[in-house]
Enzyme design. Structure first.
Site, PDB file in Angstrom:
ATOM      1  N   ARG A 118      14.058  22.806 -31.930  1.00 50.74           N
ATOM      2  CA  ARG A 118      14.092  22.456 -30.558  1.00 50.74           C
ATOM      3  C   ARG A 118      14.434  23.490 -29.660  1.00 50.74           C
ATOM      4  O   ARG A 118      13.989  23.290 -28.732  1.00 50.74           O
ATOM      5  CB  ARG A 118      15.057  21.130 -30.673  1.00 50.74           C
ATOM      6  N   ASP A 157      22.229   7.702 -19.675  1.00 47.28           N
ATOM      7  CA  ASP A 157      22.100   8.349 -20.537  1.00 47.28           C
ATOM      8  C   ASP A 157      22.467   9.789 -20.424  1.00 47.28           C
ATOM      9  O   ASP A 157      22.764  10.115 -19.212  1.00 47.28           O
ATOM     10  CB  ASP A 157      20.606   8.677 -20.873  1.00 47.28           C
TER      11      ASP A 157
END
Length: 291
Positions: free
Chosen positions: A51, A154
Site C-alpha cells: 500500500r 470516516d
C-alpha cells in the site's frame, strides 16, 4: 589469536523494488497506532509494503526511510493524510450485514421520537450511510415523518469525497434490494448510478478520527453504527471509544457493531440485545426486536 564476532548484515528482500526493513515496519506500526488507533498485526508487513510503495513511487522518493521522514515532518502534513488513507481498509457494500436494517426499522417505528438522528461512525465510501437512509425512509413513510439527520464520518478523506458524490458502479447498485435502485438512484449517462438528492441531503459527511481527544458532535443519537472498525483497535482503545459512545446514545438508543466484534468486557456500559446489537446496560430489558 583474537576471534572477531560474526558480521550481521541487514536482511534485504531482493525481490522488492525498495528495501522495507523490520525497523521501517515498526515505525509504520507506531505511527498508525498513535494517530489512528489502528493496531497493525505483525503479519501485515507485506500488506503495508504494497500500500505504501505506491506513494513512494508517486513522490519519486528513494525508499521507505525518506518517505517516513516526510510523513513525520511538519512539511509532510498533507502526505500524512495520504499515509493514513493508504493503510485504512474500506471494504463495504450496500446493506452489508443485512439483518441490522430490519432491526433499525423496527426500532425507529417504536421510538415515537419527533427527531431521528443516526451516526454512521465508519462510513467509508458511503454505501452504509445510504443503506441507513433508505431504511429510514422506508420505515417512516407518510406525512407525519419526523425530522431525520444522518451523520456519516470516516478517517479517510478520499472515501468521504466518494461518499458525498454518491456515485456508484452498476455492480454495486445490483446489491440493493429489488426496486430500490430505481426508487433511490438516478442512472447516469456513463452507466453509473447516483443517489437521489433526497438521500444525499439527509446525510452529512465529515472527517472524524475516533481516537481524537474531542469529537465535533453536539447531539445524541437514536442509533450508532460502528461496524467492522473496532476490530482494528486494541482492547484499551475499544473501551475508551465505547465509553465515549455511551452519553451520545439516547436512553433507548441502539449500537450496531460488526459480526466479529464482541464487547462483553464493557458490560457496565452496554448490554447485548441480540444479533450484534447493543443497548445501554442501565436500560430496562426490552422486548426482542424483530425485522
Amino acid at each position: 589469536m583474537t576471534t572477531l564476532p560474526p558480521v550481521v548484515l541487514p536482511k534485504i528482500d531482493f525481490n522488492r523494488e525498495f528495501n522495507f526493513s523490520d525497523a521501517d515496519f515498526e515505525r509504520v506500526r507506531k505511527l498508525i497506532y498513535q494517530n489512528a488507533g489502528i493496531a497493525l498485526n505483525p503479519t501485515k508487513k507485506d500488506m503495508v509494503y504494497g500500500r505504501l510503495v505506491r506513494r513512494i513511487r508517486e513522490l519519486k522518493l528513494s525508499g521507505f526511510t525518506p518517505y517516513l521522514n516526510l510523513v513525520e515532518s511538519s512539511a509532510g502534513r498533507g502526505e500524512f493524510e495520504q499515509f493514513v488513507n493508504a493503510l485504512t481498509t474500506n471494504l463495504t457494500f450496500f446493506f452489508r450485514e443485512e439483518h441490522h436494517f430490519p432491526l433499525l426499522a423496527s426500532h425507529l417505528k417504536q421510538s415515537g421520537h419527533n427527531e431521528i438522528s443516526i451516526w454512521c461512525a465508519a462510513s467509508s465510501t458511503g454505501e452504509e450511510a445510504y443503506s441507513i437512509a433508505i431504511t429510514v425512509l422506508e420505515a417512516l413513510s407518510g406525512n407525519t415523518r419526523p425530522a431525520i439527520s444522518i451523520l456519516a464520518t470516516d478517517l479517510d478523506t478520499s472515501v468521504l469525497e466518494t461518499a458525498r458524490r454518491g456515485i456508484y458502479a452498476a455492480d454495486k447498485i445490483a446489491r440493493l434490494p429489488a426496486g430500490m435502485a430505481a426508487k433511490y438512484f438516478d442512472k447516469l449517462a456513463d452507466g453509473q448510478y447516483q443517489a437521489k438528492a433526497q438521500l444525499r441531503n439527509m446525510i452529512s459527511f465529515q472527517r472524524l478520527n475516533l481516537i481524537d481527544n474531542s469529537w465535533p458532535i453536539h447531539k445524541t443519537f437514536d442509533a450508532i453504527f460502528c461496524r467492522n472498525v473496532m476490530i482494528y483497535f486494541d482492547r484499551d482503545t475499544q473501551a475508551r471509544i465505547l465509553k465515549r459512545f455511551s452519553p451520545l446514545l439516547k436512553a433507548d438508543g441502539l449500537l450496531f457493531v460488526g459480526h466479529s466484534e464482541n464487547f462483553y468486557f464493557a458490560a457496565d456500559l452496554f448490554h447485548l440485545r441480540g444479533k450484534t446489537v447493543y443497548e445501554h446496560a442501565t436500560h430496562a430489558p426490552a422486548k426482542t426486536i424483530h425485522g
